[in-house]
Design a protein around this motif. Structure first.
Motif, PDB file in Angstrom:
ATOM      1  N   MET A 121      65.761  17.542 -16.332  1.00 55.62           N
ATOM      2  CA  MET A 121      65.563  17.565 -17.901  1.00 55.62           C
ATOM      3  C   MET A 121      64.495  16.928 -18.278  1.00 55.62           C
ATOM      4  SD  MET A 121      66.982  19.288 -20.221  1.00 55.62           S
ATOM      5  CE  MET A 121      67.939  20.440 -19.451  1.00 55.62           C
ATOM      6  N   TYR A 122      63.782  17.164 -19.318  1.00 53.83           N
ATOM      7  CA  TYR A 122      62.662  16.480 -19.621  1.00 53.83           C
ATOM      8  C   TYR A 122      62.931  15.396 -20.784  1.00 53.83           C
ATOM      9  CZ  TYR A 122      60.771  20.155 -17.415  1.00 53.83           C
ATOM     10  OH  TYR A 122      60.207  21.131 -16.364  1.00 53.83           O
ATOM     11  N   ASP A 123      64.030  15.392 -21.602  1.00 51.76           N
ATOM     12  CA  ASP A 123      64.230  14.799 -22.619  1.00 51.76           C
ATOM     13  C   ASP A 123      65.149  13.762 -22.414  1.00 51.76           C
ATOM     14  OD1 ASP A 123      64.568  13.775 -25.236  1.00 51.76           O
ATOM     15  OD2 ASP A 123      65.465  15.627 -26.140  1.00 51.76           O
ATOM     16  N   LEU A 124      64.839  12.551 -22.434  1.00 50.86           N
ATOM     17  CA  LEU A 124      65.744  11.293 -21.951  1.00 50.86           C
ATOM     18  C   LEU A 124      66.495  10.755 -23.039  1.00 50.86           C
ATOM     19  CD1 LEU A 124      63.549   9.906 -19.198  1.00 50.86           C
ATOM     20  CD2 LEU A 124      65.489  11.420 -18.971  1.00 50.86           C
ATOM     21  N   ASN A 125      66.338  11.256 -24.521  1.00 51.85           N
ATOM     22  CA  ASN A 125      67.123  10.632 -25.491  1.00 51.85           C
ATOM     23  C   ASN A 125      68.570  10.858 -25.244  1.00 51.85           C
ATOM     24  OD1 ASN A 125      64.561  10.212 -26.994  1.00 51.85           O
ATOM     25  ND2 ASN A 125      64.705  12.271 -27.884  1.00 51.85           N
ATOM     26  N   ILE A 126      69.251   9.834 -25.631  1.00 56.99           N
ATOM     27  CA  ILE A 126      70.638   9.694 -25.615  1.00 56.99           C
ATOM     28  C   ILE A 126      71.238   9.907 -26.853  1.00 56.99           C
ATOM     29  CG2 ILE A 126      72.471   8.112 -24.877  1.00 56.99           C
ATOM     30  CD1 ILE A 126      70.689   6.668 -22.985  1.00 56.99           C
ATOM     31  N   TYR A 127      72.396  10.878 -26.880  1.00 53.33           N
ATOM     32  CA  TYR A 127      73.022  10.945 -28.172  1.00 53.33           C
ATOM     33  C   TYR A 127      73.900   9.435 -28.560  1.00 53.33           C
ATOM     34  CZ  TYR A 127      76.538  12.679 -31.326  1.00 53.33           C
ATOM     35  OH  TYR A 127      77.528  12.731 -32.507  1.00 53.33           O
ATOM     36  N   ALA A 128      73.787   9.365 -29.658  1.00 51.55           N
ATOM     37  CA  ALA A 128      74.360   7.897 -30.118  1.00 51.55           C
ATOM     38  C   ALA A 128      75.273   7.747 -31.175  1.00 51.55           C
ATOM     39  CB  ALA A 128      73.058   6.782 -30.542  1.00 51.55           C
ATOM     40  N   LEU A 130      68.386  19.580 -26.214  1.00 53.34           N
ATOM     41  CA  LEU A 130      67.973  19.252 -24.947  1.00 53.34           C
ATOM     42  C   LEU A 130      67.063  20.669 -24.451  1.00 53.34           C
ATOM     43  CD1 LEU A 130      70.870  17.660 -23.151  1.00 53.34           C
ATOM     44  CD2 LEU A 130      68.557  16.654 -23.705  1.00 53.34           C
ATOM     45  N   SER A 131      67.713  21.636 -24.765  1.00 58.12           N
ATOM     46  CA  SER A 131      66.936  23.069 -24.389  1.00 58.12           C
ATOM     47  C   SER A 131      65.551  23.153 -24.873  1.00 58.12           C
ATOM     48  CB  SER A 131      67.595  24.081 -24.543  1.00 58.12           C
ATOM     49  OG  SER A 131      67.870  24.522 -26.000  1.00 58.12           O
ATOM     50  N   ASP A 132      65.275  22.461 -26.201  1.00 57.70           N
ATOM     51  CA  ASP A 132      63.892  22.685 -27.014  1.00 57.70           C
ATOM     52  C   ASP A 132      62.830  21.751 -26.170  1.00 57.70           C
ATOM     53  OD1 ASP A 132      64.989  23.927 -28.911  1.00 57.70           O
ATOM     54  OD2 ASP A 132      65.402  22.319 -30.260  1.00 57.70           O
ATOM     55  N   SER A 133      63.432  20.894 -25.468  1.00 59.31           N
ATOM     56  CA  SER A 133      61.860  20.130 -24.203  1.00 59.31           C
ATOM     57  C   SER A 133      61.887  20.942 -23.014  1.00 59.31           C
ATOM     58  CB  SER A 133      62.792  18.867 -24.025  1.00 59.31           C
ATOM     59  OG  SER A 133      63.835  18.763 -23.214  1.00 59.31           O
ATOM     60  N   PHE A 162      59.495  25.421 -19.199  1.00 59.80           N
ATOM     61  CA  PHE A 162      59.091  26.688 -18.506  1.00 59.80           C
ATOM     62  C   PHE A 162      60.196  27.659 -19.242  1.00 59.80           C
ATOM     63  CE2 PHE A 162      58.286  23.310 -15.467  1.00 59.80           C
ATOM     64  CZ  PHE A 162      57.117  23.707 -15.037  1.00 59.80           C
ATOM     65  N   THR A 163      59.963  28.889 -19.217  1.00 59.33           N
ATOM     66  CA  THR A 163      60.936  30.166 -19.685  1.00 59.33           C
ATOM     67  C   THR A 163      61.881  30.905 -18.551  1.00 59.33           C
ATOM     68  OG1 THR A 163      58.911  31.602 -19.315  1.00 59.33           O
ATOM     69  CG2 THR A 163      59.240  30.338 -21.589  1.00 59.33           C
ATOM     70  N   ASN A 164      61.227  30.686 -17.416  1.00 61.68           N
ATOM     71  CA  ASN A 164      62.155  31.512 -16.473  1.00 61.68           C
ATOM     72  C   ASN A 164      62.907  30.518 -15.560  1.00 61.68           C
ATOM     73  OD1 ASN A 164      60.006  29.579 -14.974  1.00 61.68           O
ATOM     74  ND2 ASN A 164      59.548  30.821 -13.357  1.00 61.68           N
ATOM     75  N   LEU A 187      75.849  30.749 -26.201  1.00 64.62           N
ATOM     76  CA  LEU A 187      75.158  31.864 -25.251  1.00 64.62           C
ATOM     77  C   LEU A 187      74.515  32.708 -26.083  1.00 64.62           C
ATOM     78  CD1 LEU A 187      76.868  30.538 -23.205  1.00 64.62           C
ATOM     79  CD2 LEU A 187      76.413  32.290 -21.792  1.00 64.62           C
ATOM     80  N   ASP A 188      75.104  33.151 -27.659  1.00 64.73           N
ATOM     81  CA  ASP A 188      74.566  34.245 -28.503  1.00 64.73           C
ATOM     82  C   ASP A 188      73.229  33.668 -28.887  1.00 64.73           C
ATOM     83  OD1 ASP A 188      76.398  36.043 -27.981  1.00 64.73           O
ATOM     84  OD2 ASP A 188      77.452  35.676 -29.652  1.00 64.73           O
ATOM     85  N   THR A 189      73.079  32.332 -29.174  1.00 64.49           N
ATOM     86  CA  THR A 189      72.098  31.575 -29.963  1.00 64.49           C
ATOM     87  C   THR A 189      71.257  30.946 -28.913  1.00 64.49           C
ATOM     88  OG1 THR A 189      73.331  29.547 -30.460  1.00 64.49           O
ATOM     89  CG2 THR A 189      73.472  31.220 -32.112  1.00 64.49           C
ATOM     90  N   ILE A 190      71.271  30.642 -27.841  1.00 63.01           N
ATOM     91  CA  ILE A 190      70.301  29.784 -27.024  1.00 63.01           C
ATOM     92  C   ILE A 190      69.291  30.755 -26.739  1.00 63.01           C
ATOM     93  CG2 ILE A 190      71.403  30.430 -24.844  1.00 63.01           C
ATOM     94  CD1 ILE A 190      70.984  27.385 -24.187  1.00 63.01           C
ATOM     95  N   LYS A 191      68.070  30.036 -26.465  1.00 60.23           N
ATOM     96  CA  LYS A 191      66.793  30.903 -26.353  1.00 60.23           C
ATOM     97  C   LYS A 191      66.528  31.144 -24.700  1.00 60.23           C
ATOM     98  CE  LYS A 191      64.289  27.703 -28.368  1.00 60.23           C
ATOM     99  NZ  LYS A 191      63.486  26.817 -28.883  1.00 60.23           N
ATOM    100  N   PHE A 192      67.429  30.873 -23.877  1.00 58.30           N
ATOM    101  CA  PHE A 192      67.291  30.649 -22.369  1.00 58.30           C
ATOM    102  C   PHE A 192      68.527  31.632 -21.646  1.00 58.30           C
ATOM    103  CE2 PHE A 192      64.959  26.953 -23.450  1.00 58.30           C
ATOM    104  CZ  PHE A 192      64.026  27.295 -22.674  1.00 58.30           C
ATOM    105  N   SER A 193      68.236  32.119 -20.447  1.00 55.22           N
ATOM    106  CA  SER A 193      69.128  32.873 -19.617  1.00 55.22           C
ATOM    107  C   SER A 193      70.368  31.612 -19.444  1.00 55.22           C
ATOM    108  CB  SER A 193      68.711  33.354 -18.639  1.00 55.22           C
ATOM    109  OG  SER A 193      67.654  34.259 -18.882  1.00 55.22           O
ATOM    110  N   ALA A 194      71.591  31.961 -19.398  1.00 55.37           N
ATOM    111  CA  ALA A 194      72.728  30.999 -19.322  1.00 55.37           C
ATOM    112  C   ALA A 194      73.917  31.720 -18.607  1.00 55.37           C
ATOM    113  CB  ALA A 194      72.957  30.353 -20.567  1.00 55.37           C
TER     114      ALA A 194
END
Length: 169
Positions: free
Chosen positions: A1-8, A27-30, A33-35, A50-57
């Motif tokens: 993962m690229y985003d290291l922000n913590i939910y606070a 997290l997926s906004d960061s 890659f698309t593949n 899973l209906d709204t996410i931009k990536f395969s899951a």
């Protein structure tokens, strides 16, 4: 993962969806890659995610989640059922020793053979959905960590009354 922000805590401008859906969305906004194919366990995955996410899951699913298709008939070991919604998300029910629900927005209703050990020690092949084989191959580390964490009791008890009061605060 690229985003290291913590939910606070609470978000000031929280959008629609559950906490898990919002965290995964953020997290997926960061992801650069698309593949990629994201895998979720049953605590995070939902039909709306899973209906709204931009990536395969792909992920396992809890039966009591909102918008989950109801399955009524009993299956024998190795049998499966598939249901699609209007967005192309597929929900699969597979009977192993226990019933397994899986959800995906990138897999179809293809099956593959898996080997299972029976109670008497013999090995037998069963038909299994391809999405569950993919999930088991790629989700092992997280599930193993959850299993290890469940073995340790973090609420330690003591016979001293003052230690019990201190530990429960």
């Amino acid at each position: 993962m690229y985003d290291l922000n913590i939910y606070a805590g609470k978000e000031e401008n929280a959008s629609q969806g559950t906490l898990g859906e919002r965290v995964v969305g953020k997290l997926s906004d960061s992801i650069k890659f698309t593949n990629v194919v994201l895998t979720f366990d049953k605590l995070i995955s939902s039909v709306n995610l899973l209906d709204t996410i931009k990536f395969s899951a792909v992920g396992t699913l809890m039966r009591n989640r909102k918008n989950v298709t109801k399955f009524y008939e009993k299956l024998k070991r190795g049998e499966n059922q598939f249901m699609f919604n209007e967005n192309g998300t597929i929900v699969c029910r597979w009977q192993d020793t226990k019933e397994v629900l899986a959800i995906s927005n990138c897999f179809s209703d293809e099956t593959t053979l898996v080997t299972r050990t029976m109670k008497d020690g013999t090995k037998k092949e069963f038909s299994s959905p391809t999405m569950l084989k993919f999930y088991n191959d790629h989700m092992g580390g997280v599930d193993l960590t959850d299993q290890y964490a469940g073995l340790y009791d973090f609420k330690r008890r003591s016979n001293k009354w003052w230690k019990n009061v201190w530990l429960e605060l």
